[in-house]
Structures are given as C-alpha cells and as structure tokens.
Design a protein around this motif. Structure first.
Motif, PDB file in Angstrom:
ATOM      1  N   ALA A   1      -4.196 -14.064  73.841  1.00  0.00           N
ATOM      2  CA  ALA A   1      -5.088 -12.991  73.381  1.00  0.00           C
ATOM      3  C   ALA A   1      -6.379 -13.568  72.796  1.00  0.00           C
ATOM      4  CB  ALA A   1      -4.370 -12.123  72.346  1.00  0.00           C
ATOM      5  N   PHE A   2      -6.248 -14.528  71.901  1.00  0.00           N
ATOM      6  CA  PHE A   2      -7.447 -15.121  71.283  1.00  0.00           C
ATOM      7  C   PHE A   2      -8.248 -15.902  72.332  1.00  0.00           C
ATOM      8  CE2 PHE A   2      -7.485 -14.459  66.658  1.00  0.00           C
ATOM      9  CZ  PHE A   2      -6.269 -13.809  66.496  1.00  0.00           C
ATOM     10  N   GLY A   3      -7.537 -16.572  73.227  1.00  0.00           N
ATOM     11  CA  GLY A   3      -8.208 -17.343  74.272  1.00  0.00           C
ATOM     12  C   GLY A   3      -9.082 -16.457  75.151  1.00  0.00           C
ATOM     13  N   HIS A   4      -8.676 -15.211  75.329  1.00  0.00           N
ATOM     14  CA  HIS A   4      -9.447 -14.297  76.179  1.00  0.00           C
ATOM     15  C   HIS A   4     -10.850 -14.043  75.621  1.00  0.00           C
ATOM     16  CE1 HIS A   4     -10.226 -11.221  79.110  1.00  0.00           C
ATOM     17  NE2 HIS A   4     -10.451 -10.324  78.171  1.00  0.00           N
ATOM     18  N   VAL A   5     -10.992 -14.159  74.294  1.00  0.00           N
ATOM     19  CA  VAL A   5     -12.339 -13.981  73.702  1.00  0.00           C
ATOM     20  C   VAL A   5     -12.901 -15.321  73.200  1.00  0.00           C
ATOM     21  CG1 VAL A   5     -12.219 -11.532  73.141  1.00  0.00           C
ATOM     22  CG2 VAL A   5     -11.213 -13.178  71.560  1.00  0.00           C
ATOM     23  N   GLY A   6     -12.358 -16.410  73.744  1.00  0.00           N
ATOM     24  CA  GLY A   6     -12.924 -17.733  73.457  1.00  0.00           C
ATOM     25  C   GLY A   6     -12.627 -18.253  72.063  1.00  0.00           C
ATOM     26  N   LEU A   7     -11.532 -17.766  71.445  1.00  0.00           N
ATOM     27  CA  LEU A   7     -11.178 -18.225  70.101  1.00  0.00           C
ATOM     28  C   LEU A   7      -9.860 -18.999  70.128  1.00  0.00           C
ATOM     29  CD1 LEU A   7     -11.863 -14.937  68.033  1.00  0.00           C
ATOM     30  CD2 LEU A   7     -13.386 -16.921  68.279  1.00  0.00           C
ATOM     31  N   ASN A   8      -9.698 -19.917  69.142  1.00  0.00           N
ATOM     32  CA  ASN A   8      -8.455 -20.660  68.972  1.00  0.00           C
ATOM     33  C   ASN A   8      -7.618 -19.945  67.905  1.00  0.00           C
ATOM     34  OD1 ASN A   8      -6.405 -22.425  68.440  1.00  0.00           O
ATOM     35  ND2 ASN A   8      -7.711 -24.145  67.864  1.00  0.00           N
ATOM     36  N   TYR A   9      -6.464 -19.393  68.303  1.00  0.00           N
ATOM     37  CA  TYR A   9      -5.674 -18.575  67.371  1.00  0.00           C
ATOM     38  C   TYR A   9      -5.291 -19.351  66.114  1.00  0.00           C
ATOM     39  CZ  TYR A   9      -1.198 -20.878  68.117  1.00  0.00           C
ATOM     40  OH  TYR A   9      -0.190 -21.801  68.108  1.00  0.00           O
ATOM     41  N   GLU A  10      -5.131 -20.681  66.259  1.00  0.00           N
ATOM     42  CA  GLU A  10      -4.658 -21.484  65.111  1.00  0.00           C
ATOM     43  C   GLU A  10      -5.622 -21.415  63.921  1.00  0.00           C
ATOM     44  OE1 GLU A  10      -2.159 -25.186  66.663  1.00  0.00           O
ATOM     45  OE2 GLU A  10      -3.978 -24.858  67.844  1.00  0.00           O
TER      46      GLU A  10
ATOM     47  N   GLU B   1       1.233  -1.221  65.092  1.00  0.00           N
ATOM     48  CA  GLU B   1       2.081  -2.086  64.269  1.00  0.00           C
ATOM     49  C   GLU B   1       2.926  -3.059  65.089  1.00  0.00           C
ATOM     50  OE1 GLU B   1       2.785   1.060  65.243  1.00  0.00           O
ATOM     51  OE2 GLU B   1       4.316   1.905  63.917  1.00  0.00           O
ATOM     52  N   PHE B   2       3.048  -2.841  66.391  1.00  0.00           N
ATOM     53  CA  PHE B   2       3.828  -3.754  67.240  1.00  0.00           C
ATOM     54  C   PHE B   2       3.013  -5.023  67.486  1.00  0.00           C
ATOM     55  CE2 PHE B   2       5.304   0.527  68.031  1.00  0.00           C
ATOM     56  CZ  PHE B   2       6.668   0.392  67.888  1.00  0.00           C
ATOM     57  N   VAL B   3       3.720  -6.151  67.686  1.00  0.00           N
ATOM     58  CA  VAL B   3       3.026  -7.433  67.531  1.00  0.00           C
ATOM     59  C   VAL B   3       1.932  -7.664  68.571  1.00  0.00           C
ATOM     60  CG1 VAL B   3       4.660  -8.918  68.818  1.00  0.00           C
ATOM     61  CG2 VAL B   3       3.373  -9.831  66.881  1.00  0.00           C
ATOM     62  N   THR B   4       2.133  -7.279  69.834  1.00  0.00           N
ATOM     63  CA  THR B   4       1.083  -7.551  70.832  1.00  0.00           C
ATOM     64  C   THR B   4      -0.209  -6.811  70.477  1.00  0.00           C
ATOM     65  OG1 THR B   4       1.925  -5.737  72.169  1.00  0.00           O
ATOM     66  CG2 THR B   4       2.625  -7.965  72.797  1.00  0.00           C
ATOM     67  N   ARG B   5      -0.071  -5.546  70.140  1.00  0.00           N
ATOM     68  CA  ARG B   5      -1.272  -4.730  69.847  1.00  0.00           C
ATOM     69  C   ARG B   5      -1.912  -5.188  68.546  1.00  0.00           C
ATOM     70  NH1 ARG B   5      -3.409   0.461  69.576  1.00  0.00           N
ATOM     71  NH2 ARG B   5      -5.581  -0.049  69.111  1.00  0.00           N
ATOM     72  N   LYS B   6      -1.060  -5.572  67.572  1.00  0.00           N
ATOM     73  CA  LYS B   6      -1.598  -6.083  66.318  1.00  0.00           C
ATOM     74  C   LYS B   6      -2.453  -7.320  66.598  1.00  0.00           C
ATOM     75  CE  LYS B   6       0.032  -7.621  61.780  1.00  0.00           C
ATOM     76  NZ  LYS B   6       1.222  -7.863  60.927  1.00  0.00           N
ATOM     77  N   VAL B   7      -1.979  -8.153  67.519  1.00  0.00           N
ATOM     78  CA  VAL B   7      -2.693  -9.389  67.859  1.00  0.00           C
ATOM     79  C   VAL B   7      -3.970  -9.080  68.644  1.00  0.00           C
ATOM     80  CG1 VAL B   7      -2.534 -11.481  69.277  1.00  0.00           C
ATOM     81  CG2 VAL B   7      -0.675 -10.887  67.716  1.00  0.00           C
ATOM     82  N   THR B   8      -3.912  -8.170  69.618  1.00  0.00           N
ATOM     83  CA  THR B   8      -5.131  -7.890  70.404  1.00  0.00           C
ATOM     84  C   THR B   8      -6.173  -7.186  69.536  1.00  0.00           C
ATOM     85  OG1 THR B   8      -4.269  -5.790  71.314  1.00  0.00           O
ATOM     86  CG2 THR B   8      -3.889  -7.806  72.601  1.00  0.00           C
ATOM     87  N   ASP B   9      -5.707  -6.318  68.636  1.00  0.00           N
ATOM     88  CA  ASP B   9      -6.631  -5.660  67.710  1.00  0.00           C
ATOM     89  C   ASP B   9      -7.236  -6.700  66.765  1.00  0.00           C
ATOM     90  OD1 ASP B   9      -7.611  -3.099  66.323  1.00  0.00           O
ATOM     91  OD2 ASP B   9      -6.584  -4.140  64.692  1.00  0.00           O
ATOM     92  N   GLY B  10      -6.390  -7.625  66.276  1.00  0.00           N
ATOM     93  CA  GLY B  10      -6.866  -8.668  65.365  1.00  0.00           C
ATOM     94  C   GLY B  10      -7.876  -9.580  66.047  1.00  0.00           C
ATOM     95  N   ALA B  11      -7.586  -9.986  67.265  1.00  0.00           N
ATOM     96  CA  ALA B  11      -8.507 -10.872  67.999  1.00  0.00           C
ATOM     97  C   ALA B  11      -9.844 -10.167  68.222  1.00  0.00           C
ATOM     98  CB  ALA B  11      -7.879 -11.283  69.334  1.00  0.00           C
ATOM     99  N   ALA B  12      -9.789  -8.875  68.547  1.00  0.00           N
ATOM    100  CA  ALA B  12     -11.031  -8.112  68.771  1.00  0.00           C
ATOM    101  C   ALA B  12     -11.831  -7.999  67.476  1.00  0.00           C
ATOM    102  CB  ALA B  12     -10.703  -6.724  69.329  1.00  0.00           C
ATOM    103  N   ARG B  13     -11.154  -7.696  66.379  1.00  0.00           N
ATOM    104  CA  ARG B  13     -11.852  -7.586  65.086  1.00  0.00           C
ATOM    105  C   ARG B  13     -12.525  -8.895  64.697  1.00  0.00           C
ATOM    106  NH1 ARG B  13     -10.239  -3.422  61.439  1.00  0.00           N
ATOM    107  NH2 ARG B  13      -8.606  -2.150  62.359  1.00  0.00           N
TER     108      ARG B  13
END
Ligand code: NDP
Ligand code: GDR
Length: 325
Positions: free
Chosen positions: A259-268, A188-200
């Motif tokens: 986080a998103f950049g690490h998997v080649g995605l644009n978070y926006e 539920e903490f924001v960094t992990r929520k973001v890394t989990d979201g980017a991975a999903r």
C-alpha cells in the motif's frame, strides 16, 4: 427474480446488489433504522446504484419484521450478509455479536422456513471459524476452532444453516469466505485502515499510522470477485458449503509494504505498533483451499492483492483530495 439481501448497506451488500441488478434481479435490502439515514446508503451511492435498491426497514434481531418482510417481498433468493462483523469489537460486545451474528442468522432461517421455504438461502460464513488452525491449508473438511466471540457466533449460524438444510430440506448454503476487501471496506478493518493511512500521509494529513499485530497472515481477495461465488452457490441444483479464497497468504507487514509502496513511501518510516490494536486471542494465519469452488462452481479469484491494494489506495487519495477541495 426477486432477492432479499440483509446487510445491504455493508461492503458485500453493495457489490452483491450491483451484481444482481446487472443480472436483472429486483433487489430488496434489509436496512436497520439509523439516526444517520442520510449516509446509510453511502456504499450503494459509490457504485451508482442507490436509487435502484428497494430499502426495507427491519433488523436481524426482530423475527416478526423478518417474517413480514419474507411475506411482502416474496424473494426467490435470500442472502444473509448482515452481522456485527468486526472481530475486535466482538470481545467488547459479545452478547450483541451473539444476538446479531448468531441468532440473527437463525431468525432469517426461521423466517424463510415459515414464510418462504422455496427461497434459496445463503449464509455468510467465515474463515474466522478456522481460528487456531488445525491444518496448514483450510478446506471444507478442516475442523473449526473459533478464537473470538464473533467466530463462535458465526460457527453457530454455520451449523444451523447445515441443520436447516438437513432437517427441513431448505436450499441453504454456507460460503466460508476468507477475508475480502475493496475501496468499500469499513475503515476499521486493517487493509482499509492501511490504504487510508497511506493516502493521508502522502497528502500531508497525517504523519504516522498505528497498527496492532504486523505478523498476522491473511488470504486476502477482492469483494467484487467474492460476491460472484455467493451467487453461483445459489444457482446450483444442490445446496452445499464452499471455501472461497485466493490460495495465497500475506502478512499485514507485507500488505503495508504494497500500500505505501504504491504512493512511493516506505511503510517502515510511518507504521508504529500500538498494543491497543492487539487482540485478546489472535488468528495468526489463514490460507484457504478454493479447489472445490473452482471444480463445482467454476469460480476463482481474479484480482491480485497488488491490484486491489492499488485500487484501494487510489480510492482513498480520491476521497481525501475531494474533501480538501
Ligand atoms: P459489513 O460490516 O461491511 O456489513 C455488515 C452489514 O450488516 C451492514 O449492512 C450492517 O448495517 C448490517 N447489520 C449489522 N447489524 C445489523 C442488525 N442488527 N440488523 C440488520 N443489519 C445489521 O460486512 P461485510 O460486507 O464485509 O461482510 C458481509 C458478511 O460477510 C458479514 O456477515 C461478515 O461477517 C461476513 N464475512 C465477511 C468477510 C469479509 O472479509 N468481508 C469474510 C467472511 C465473512 P449498518 O450499515 O447499519 O451497520
Ligand atoms: P479479520 O480482519 O479480523 O481477519 O476479520 P481485520 O482486517 O480486522 O484484521 C486482520 C488481521 O490484521 C491484524 N491487525 C489489525 N486489524 C485491525 N482491524 N486493525 C489494526 O490496527 C490491525 N493491526 C493488525 C488483526 O490482528 C488480524 O490478525 C475480517 C472481518 O471481515 C470478518 O467479518 C470476517 O469474517 C473475516 O475477515 C474473514
């Protein structure tokens, strides 16, 4: 050397156990009873140390259990890491947060004072206590201004630790730790929520990620580095309070970009703002000055935010791929 860690099943408890086992300590961890006992040691298992930590049944709200634990374990060092640690939940459960995060710490101090006064004591204080910041860079001398029931509870525990040091001569220290993260961070903490979201999203398991305030700024370090500072504090001859931080602050938005950049995605393209994740009172910016920890403990943060976010995204990709198989 024998150590008792409360909150041993949490992020920091796992990394601290790993550090102390490596130093030859016998590690005892206080664990609250759960109906899901089969998954309670998940983080210890991730680090490959589950069988090496002695689990002791107890709860921060039960003083008698804590006193008995001190009598049985006879620890040389006690680290109080247990807490209701999620800031947002503390508005929903202010009394429980006060009982566990505030009074719970005093229960541990009392148990040490009564049953094991020679033990060195560490209290997990927090940068959240700075809240509505009174100085642009926060040090041990910066006045506190808590902005949540969680921060108010931590502030009580912080001052009680100082008070027990001054009143009873306990070797009691506060580590005022700024945010620290890892692959073992709660979801539920924001960094992990973001890394989990980017991975999903990368794996096609989700199409968007809903977040709250993207403009909040935090001084984010790695939990593996920060538990070393905890240990160093208890190796000093004199107990004291220390800020533990990186000295760099970054917005939630820029952390998403990494986080998103690490998997080649644009978070926006994927991150959406949802008011449900906003807080009644926000801590807008935190930036720590770790100069005292560096000068007195010889400690400094080793892991950059870029390296840590990459490690966290890779760990979440691994988790999801394992489940998909
Ligand atoms: P976690 O939320 O990952 O872990 C909290 C731990 O406390 C868990 O082991 C949890 O057990 C335990 N706990 C909760 N309630 C009780 C209770 N009533 N009795 C006994 N144990 C209980 O936190 P972190 O590891 O991230 O943080 C460790 C400590 O440091 C916390 O006190 C936190 O507030 C503080 N802190 C954390 C920072 C961070 O950035 N991570 C920064 C500054 C301070 P269970 O597994 O059963 O839920
Ligand atoms: P924090 O960590 O409250 O600083 O407490 P968290 O990761 O929850 O929030 C950091 C910042 O991000 C903003 N944010 C969101 N936060 C969450 N959780 N979820 C979202 O969707 C979201 N969107 C934006 C928050 O508003 C906030 O500004 C952590 C805990 O580990 C505490 O126990 C510890 O004491 C402090 O760090 C230092």
């Amino acid at each position: 050397m024998r150590v008792l860690i409360t909150g041993v099943t949490g992020q920091d408890g796992a990394y601290l156990s790993q550090l102390l086992l490596g130093k030859g300590y016998e590690v005892f961890g206080l664990v609250r009873r759960s109906a899901s006992a089969d998954v309670i040691d998940e983080r210890l298992r991730w680090l490959g140390i589950a069988g090496k930590v002695h689990m002791v049944d107890g709860n921060l709200t039960d003083l008698s259990a804590l006193i008995r634990t001190m009598q049985d374990v006879k620890p040389d060092e006690v680290y109080n890491l247990g807490a209701q640690s999620f800031v947002k939940s503390s508005w929903q459960q202010p009394l429980l947060t006060g009982q566990v995060t505030g009074i719970g710490a005093v229960n541990v101090l009392e148990a040490v004072r009564i049953a094991r006064p020679q033990a060195k004591f560490y209290q997990a204080s927090s940068s959240e206590m700075f809240g509505l910041i009174q100085e642009p860079v926060q040090s041990e001398k910066t006045p506190f201004y808590p902005r949540s029931p969680y921060a108010a509870a931590k502030l009580y525990a912080h001052w009680m630790t100082v008070n027990y040091r001054e009143s009873f001569g306990l070797h009691a220290s506060n580590g005022i730790l700024f945010n620290h993260e890892s692959p073992l961070r709660g979801i539920e903490f924001v960094t992990r929520k973001v890394t989990d979201g980017a991975a999903r999203i990368k794996l096609g398991l989700a199409t968007e990620l809903k977040l709250g305030n993207l403009d909040a700024k935090r001084d984010w370090g790695h939990a593996r580095d920060y538990v070393q500072a905890m240990w160093l504090m208890l190796q000093q001859e004199t107990p004291d309070d220390y800020v533990v931080a990186t000295g760099r602050t970054v917005t939630v938005r820029d952390m998403c970009r990494l986080a998103f950049g690490h998997v080649g995605l644009n978070y926006e393209e994927f991150v959406k703002v949802d008011p449900a994740f906003m807080r009644p009172a926000e801590v807008d910016v935190l930036l720590g000055d770790p100069a005292k920890a560096k000068a007195k403990l010889g400690w400094q943060a080793e892991t950059s935010l870029e390296t840590m976010m990459a490690e966290m995204v890779d760990a979440d990709l691994f988790r999801h791929r394992s489940r998909m198989r």
